[in-house]
Design an enzyme around this catalytic site. Structure first.
Site, PDB file in Angstrom:
ATOM      1  N   MET A 172      42.487  57.551   9.401  1.00 39.20           N
ATOM      2  CA  MET A 172      42.191  56.926  10.683  1.00 39.20           C
ATOM      3  C   MET A 172      40.986  55.978  10.628  1.00 39.20           C
ATOM      4  O   MET A 172      40.251  55.849  11.604  1.00 39.20           O
ATOM      5  CB  MET A 172      42.018  57.998  11.766  1.00 39.20           C
ATOM      6  CG  MET A 172      43.226  58.917  11.922  1.00 39.20           C
ATOM      7  SD  MET A 172      44.822  58.069  12.160  1.00 39.20           S
ATOM      8  CE  MET A 172      44.756  57.783  13.923  1.00 39.20           C
ATOM      9  N   HIS A 199      53.191  54.840   9.995  1.00 38.27           N
ATOM     10  CA  HIS A 199      52.760  54.683  11.377  1.00 38.27           C
ATOM     11  C   HIS A 199      53.803  55.319  12.301  1.00 38.27           C
ATOM     12  O   HIS A 199      55.003  55.105  12.114  1.00 38.27           O
ATOM     13  CB  HIS A 199      52.591  53.201  11.704  1.00 38.27           C
ATOM     14  CG  HIS A 199      52.103  52.979  13.103  1.00 38.27           C
ATOM     15  ND1 HIS A 199      50.781  53.169  13.455  1.00 38.27           N
ATOM     16  CD2 HIS A 199      52.759  52.651  14.232  1.00 38.27           C
ATOM     17  CE1 HIS A 199      50.657  52.951  14.759  1.00 38.27           C
ATOM     18  NE2 HIS A 199      51.838  52.631  15.236  1.00 38.27           N
ATOM     19  N   LEU A 242      40.446  49.508   7.352  1.00 36.70           N
ATOM     20  CA  LEU A 242      39.877  49.050   6.074  1.00 36.70           C
ATOM     21  C   LEU A 242      39.535  47.566   6.157  1.00 36.70           C
ATOM     22  O   LEU A 242      40.185  46.804   6.877  1.00 36.70           O
ATOM     23  CB  LEU A 242      40.890  49.312   4.961  1.00 36.70           C
ATOM     24  CG  LEU A 242      41.221  50.804   4.788  1.00 36.70           C
ATOM     25  CD1 LEU A 242      42.526  50.999   4.028  1.00 36.70           C
ATOM     26  CD2 LEU A 242      40.071  51.525   4.083  1.00 36.70           C
ATOM     27  N   GLY A 289      47.284  66.494   7.330  1.00 37.25           N
ATOM     28  CA  GLY A 289      47.924  66.173   6.051  1.00 37.25           C
ATOM     29  C   GLY A 289      49.351  66.650   5.895  1.00 37.25           C
ATOM     30  O   GLY A 289      49.776  66.976   4.784  1.00 37.25           O
TER      31      GLY A 289
HETATM   32  C1  GAR Z   1      51.139  60.989  11.445  1.00 40.07           C
HETATM   33  O1  GAR Z   1      51.984  61.052  12.559  1.00 40.07           O
HETATM   34  C2  GAR Z   1      50.944  59.551  11.030  1.00 40.07           C
HETATM   35  O2  GAR Z   1      52.079  58.760  11.188  1.00 40.07           O
HETATM   36  C3  GAR Z   1      49.853  59.128  11.965  1.00 40.07           C
HETATM   37  O3  GAR Z   1      48.982  60.225  12.046  1.00 40.07           O
HETATM   38  C4  GAR Z   1      49.718  61.426  11.826  1.00 40.07           C
HETATM   39  C5  GAR Z   1      49.054  62.180  10.710  1.00 40.07           C
HETATM   40  O4  GAR Z   1      49.648  63.445  10.571  1.00 40.07           O
HETATM   41  N1  GAR Z   1      49.174  57.968  11.490  1.00 40.07           N
HETATM   42  C6  GAR Z   1      48.592  57.085  12.270  1.00 40.07           C
HETATM   43  O5  GAR Z   1      48.535  57.186  13.474  1.00 40.07           O
HETATM   44  C7  GAR Z   1      47.959  55.924  11.530  1.00 40.07           C
HETATM   45  N2  GAR Z   1      47.424  54.980  12.449  1.00 40.07           N
HETATM   46  P1  GAR Z   1      49.496  64.228   9.212  1.00 40.07           P
HETATM   47  O6  GAR Z   1      47.987  64.302   8.890  1.00 40.07           O
HETATM   48  O7  GAR Z   1      50.061  65.580   9.502  1.00 40.07           O
HETATM   49  O8  GAR Z   1      50.258  63.496   8.161  1.00 40.07           O
END
Ligand code: GAR
Length: 211
Positions: free
Chosen positions: A91, A110, A94, A12
């Protein structure tokens, strides 16, 4: 202020960046709920520390019944009067039904310069492809995974000697600035869809309240 939920699956850090931005009363969105699909999501504790209501809707017990999982999420979203959704490291894919109910009101971040590298392991794939620029994208969510109209992007250089961790950290720093800025545009009603593209108006629209 637009009532926004942040959906997470993990640590998060993007959620924390959104919470920090929304702590300013002048920010056009208010984070009214942090919802996780995993009880162990690290971001839950961070949200609770910040005094933000949290909810856990575990996806695992629903197995392949994505619609039932989403119905449970919808109940939480409705209970908190949510108007906008920000996916932040959420992750789960939907369903088309959920996505169309939230069309124009749900954004995702992303970790690549879409349309390059949709899906997972984006930093390793960018390194393997030998690209010289990499980055992150905030887009409206449409049924095709990582395919929605692009609202904003930030690029970083790929440096000699990078591994996926060093590159990922450089991208993540940009994510934390990009996401609050992009969500603000949506909350202000400045993002309009034209075909496959998002068009961002210079000024908040007169219909900012209607999205
Ligand atoms: C982030 O880098 C986000 O861009 C990616 O997961 C990470 C979450 O980090 N999202 C994806 O890969 C979506 N397919 P966080 O929980 O520290 O924000």
């Amino acid at each position: 202020r637009r009532r926004c939920a942040v959906l997470i699956s993990g640590r998060g850090s993007n959620m924390a960046a959104l919470l920090a931005a929304a702590a300013n009363p002048a920010y056009p969105a208010e984070i009214v709920l942090v919802l996780a699909n995993k009880a162990g999501a690290g971001g839950l504790a961070r949200a609770a520390e910040a005094g933000i209501p949290t909810a856990i809707v575990e996806s695992r017990p629903f197995g392949r019944d994505r619609a039932a999982f989403e119905a449970a999420m919808e109940a939480e979203l409705a209970q908190h009067g949510v108007e906008l959704i920000a996916l932040a490291g959420f992750m789960r894919v939907l369903t088309e039904g959920f996505v169309s109910r939230w069309a124009g009101r749900m954004v995702n971040i992303h970790p690549s310069l879409l349309p390059s590298f949709p899906g997972v392991d984006t930093h390793a794939r960018a390194l393997a492809a030998g690209v010289r620029l990499h980055g992150c994208t905030v887009h409206l969510v449409t049924p095709g995974v990582d395919e929605g109209p692009i609202i904003a992007q930030a690029a970083v250089p790929v440096l000699a000697g990078d591994d996926e961790h060093s590159l990922g950290a450089r991208v993540l720093e940009q994510e934390h600035a990009l996401y609050p800025a992009a969500l603000a545009l949506v909350a202000q009603g400045r993002v309009r869809v034209e075909g496959a593209r998002a068009v961002v108006a210079d000024q908040p629209g007169p219909d900012a309240a209607a999205l």
